[in-house]
Design an enzyme around this catalytic site. Structure first.
Site: not given
Length: 283
Positions: A51, A154
């Protein structure tokens, strides 16, 4: 001028930086824990490398150690936020764990006047499917003109942008009850073919805000219902305890907090009583 062979070798070297040393992985494990409270297990080592490899290529860096050294002097709203966005998990669905939505309808909404103000918080909303599912449920019970609001939050800034758009691939429509799909979603046409859009009247009742549950919470008001689902499994026991206590402070007396079906918060706060597995009420 750099030779073609040298360019290819340098590009290959950068591309192959998906190998991450134990020392480097330990640094990034600690970093994401400090930033977001997330505990990465040993088997996440390759995930971190994959990632973050694109960030090494972006900055033409040759090691994760170089990237880490760059990060420790970076402002939180810059590259550190990018790391958080890359390393947080964002799996979600419309009406995920349907029994929860059945409980909300039968035991909360059906026992509440449609004219009673309602405030709900989807504390880890990802790309928005959870708060919009909740909003459709509330719209069905209360209508559009009643005083109800849903907050979706979030830590990941990228998913919040998607959530604000309210635009999803048609493949997600199978998750939405047909009546709600016809009533609260619009089918994309022409350039938007293959998508569905949550209608404006529903979206007007939903707002999104970036919130890090691992720090002091902002002034977002108090809520009748909080969904804190499928996130506690990523926290250490100590972080989980701290997060739950912070969130419970935002729950009104008599209000409900729901966690994932595989999660429990029993024993963390004496202000919560267990209604049924994964469902608690503030006393």
């Amino acid at each position: 001028m750099e030779s073609k062979h040298a360019v290819q070798k340098r590009s290959g070297d950068l591309f192959n930086q998906s190998a991450i040393t134990d020392w480097e992985f330990a640094r990034f494990r600690q970093l994401i824990f400090d930033l977001a409270g997330i505990t990465l297990s040993e088997h996440k080592k390759n995930l971190v490398a994959v990632r973050l490899a694109s960030r090494l290529r972006y900055y033409s860096l040759t090691s994760f150690a170089d990237y880490y050294r760059m990060l420790i002097n970076a402002p939180p709203e810059g590259e550190l936020q990018t790391v958080v966005d890359h390393l947080t998990t964002n799996e979600t669905h419309f009406f995920r764990e349907p029994r929860h939505f059945g409980f909300i309808k039968r035991h909360i909404l059906d026992n509440t006047s449609s004219q009673t103000p309602l405030r709900c918080w989807s504390a880890v909303c990802s790309t928005g499917e959870e708060p919009y599912s909740l909003a459709m449920l509330l719209a069905e019970h209360c209508g559009y003109t009643s005083d109800w609001r849903v907050l979706g939050s979030d830590i990941n800034s990228n998913v919040l942008e998607q959530a604000r758009n309210g635009l999803y691939l048609n493949s997600r429509q199978a998750e939405i009850p047909r009546r709600y799909l016809q009533k609260y979603c619009l089918k994309g046409v022409r350039s938007q073919q293959g998508t569905l859009l949550i209608n404006n009247k529903v979206r007007e009742h939903v707002r999104f805000k970036q919130i890090n549950l691992n720090t002091s919470l902002p002034n977002v008001g108090f809520f009748d219902l909080i969904l804190l689902r499928n996130v506690l499994i990523y926290f250490s026991a100590e972080t989980k305890h701290e997060v739950v206590l912070r969130v419970v402070e935002k729950l009104k007396p008599g209000g409900h907090i729901l966690v994932g079906h595989s999660e429990t918060i029993t024993g963390i706060s004496d202000r919560l009583r267990l209604i049924k597995p994964s469902i608690y009420q503030k006393v």
